[in-house]
Design a protein around this motif. Structure first.
Motif, mmCIF file in Angstrom:
data_model
loop_
_atom_site.group_PDB
_atom_site.id
_atom_site.type_symbol
_atom_site.label_atom_id
_atom_site.label_comp_id
_atom_site.label_asym_id
_atom_site.label_seq_id
_atom_site.Cartn_x
_atom_site.Cartn_y
_atom_site.Cartn_z
ATOM 1 N N THR A 97 -115.233 -85.664 22.914
ATOM 2 C CA THR A 97 -114.360 -86.850 22.877
ATOM 3 C C THR A 97 -114.130 -87.436 24.264
ATOM 4 O O THR A 97 -114.080 -88.661 24.421
ATOM 5 C CB THR A 97 -113.009 -86.508 22.223
ATOM 6 O OG1 THR A 97 -112.423 -85.363 22.881
ATOM 7 C CG2 THR A 97 -113.185 -86.190 20.742
ATOM 8 N N TRP A 116 -117.431 -89.163 25.278
ATOM 9 C CA TRP A 116 -117.604 -90.496 24.690
ATOM 10 C C TRP A 116 -116.901 -91.562 25.521
ATOM 11 O O TRP A 116 -117.409 -92.661 25.688
ATOM 12 C CB TRP A 116 -117.070 -90.510 23.259
ATOM 13 C CG TRP A 116 -117.952 -89.780 22.294
ATOM 14 C CD1 TRP A 116 -119.222 -89.335 22.507
ATOM 15 C CD2 TRP A 116 -117.625 -89.413 20.951
ATOM 16 N NE1 TRP A 116 -119.713 -88.715 21.388
ATOM 17 C CE2 TRP A 116 -118.752 -88.743 20.412
ATOM 18 C CE3 TRP A 116 -116.492 -89.572 20.149
ATOM 19 C CZ2 TRP A 116 -118.776 -88.253 19.111
ATOM 20 C CZ3 TRP A 116 -116.503 -89.085 18.845
ATOM 21 C CH2 TRP A 116 -117.643 -88.426 18.336
ATOM 22 N N ARG A 117 -115.732 -91.227 26.056
ATOM 23 C CA ARG A 117 -115.009 -92.179 26.913
ATOM 24 C C ARG A 117 -115.802 -92.414 28.210
ATOM 25 O O ARG A 117 -115.902 -93.544 28.689
ATOM 26 C CB ARG A 117 -113.620 -91.638 27.222
ATOM 27 C CG ARG A 117 -112.848 -92.415 28.268
ATOM 28 C CD ARG A 117 -112.454 -93.816 27.815
ATOM 29 N NE ARG A 117 -111.432 -93.794 26.765
ATOM 30 C CZ ARG A 117 -110.695 -94.842 26.408
ATOM 31 N NH1 ARG A 117 -110.856 -95.991 27.053
ATOM 32 N NH2 ARG A 117 -109.818 -94.751 25.433
ATOM 33 N N LEU A 131 -111.270 -92.678 19.141
ATOM 34 C CA LEU A 131 -111.908 -91.374 18.927
ATOM 35 C C LEU A 131 -112.194 -90.644 20.238
ATOM 36 O O LEU A 131 -112.742 -89.544 20.224
ATOM 37 C CB LEU A 131 -113.224 -91.546 18.159
ATOM 38 C CG LEU A 131 -113.119 -92.110 16.737
ATOM 39 C CD1 LEU A 131 -114.511 -92.250 16.133
ATOM 40 C CD2 LEU A 131 -112.246 -91.209 15.864
ATOM 41 N N THR A 132 -111.815 -91.266 21.352
ATOM 42 C CA THR A 132 -112.107 -90.668 22.648
ATOM 43 C C THR A 132 -110.854 -90.037 23.256
ATOM 44 O O THR A 132 -109.737 -90.287 22.815
ATOM 45 C CB THR A 132 -112.669 -91.721 23.625
ATOM 46 O OG1 THR A 132 -111.655 -92.701 23.910
ATOM 47 C CG2 THR A 132 -113.889 -92.414 23.032
#
Length: 203
Positions: A34, A37-38, A54-55
């Motif tokens: 997570t 992803w960011r 979602l991050t």
């Protein structure tokens, strides 16, 4: 004369060390994926971004801090798991032999919903291949992550993996492979819920 029969204690399926490393790994992967992803969103490789909700991290700096924290947990926990498996003989006992013919047969049985899970102490060929894949993908993710983190300090590793830009793709696809495994793993747990009980209780 006492004719009462003491119930036989269920056989141990997963030792304590395995359960601990399993759940710590799940936590580490959740943090790393997570937050990763960011980080990806700050400089995407492809023409898409991950949903911010979602991050983890809130912003690039925060995501990097979470990612580094997860990295240490993932790396140390994974190393302990691999070393214990190797030196206890569990790696050879649980995951070998791996037969391509038997793997294909078990894969076809799984697709038809006919792959048995009667004895959780033994892995079928699909499970063996999947867990070995996870081990290899995890090592690749750690090595590529080291290059992304300390590219100057690991020039030989960077060159062996094809250079910094290539390493970004390697890291992304290793992460994608692990996420794909987790999705399939969760589906199988939903289909055979007693596997979750065994990982919680050990029996």
């Amino acid at each position: 004369m006492d004719m009462s029969v003491t119930p036989e204690k269920p056989a141990l399926i997963h030792p304590l060390w395995l359960r601990l490393t399993h759940w710590l790994n799940a936590l580490a992967m959740l943090i790393m994926v997570t937050s990763g992803w960011r980080i990806y969103n700050a400089s995407p490789l492809f023409n898409f971004s991950f949903i911010n909700e979602l991050t983890l991290g809130g912003w690039l700096g925060g995501a990097l801090q979470w990612h580094f924290a997860g990295m240490w947990l993932f790396g140390i926990n994974g190393l302990c798991y691999l070393l214990i498996n190797l030196f206890s003989g569990r790696l050879k006992r649980k995951f070998w032999p791996l037969s391509p013919k038997a793997l294909l047969g078990d894969l076809l049985a799984a697709l038809r919903g006919k792959l048995g899970h009667n004895d959780l102490r033994h892995y079928n060929m699909v499970q063996r291949a999947a867990y070995l894949f996870v081990m290899v993908a995890s090592v690749v993710m750690v090595l590529s992550g080291l290059v992304l983190w300390k590219s100057v300090q690991f020039p030989l590793l960077r060159d062996l993996l094809g250079g910094y830009d290539t390493v970004r793709y390697i890291h992304f696809f290793a992460m994608s492979g692990l996420v794909g495994f987790v999705v399939v793993h969760l589906v199988m747990v939903a289909l055979v819920p007693r596997t979750l009980l065994a990982m919680l209780r050990g029996r």
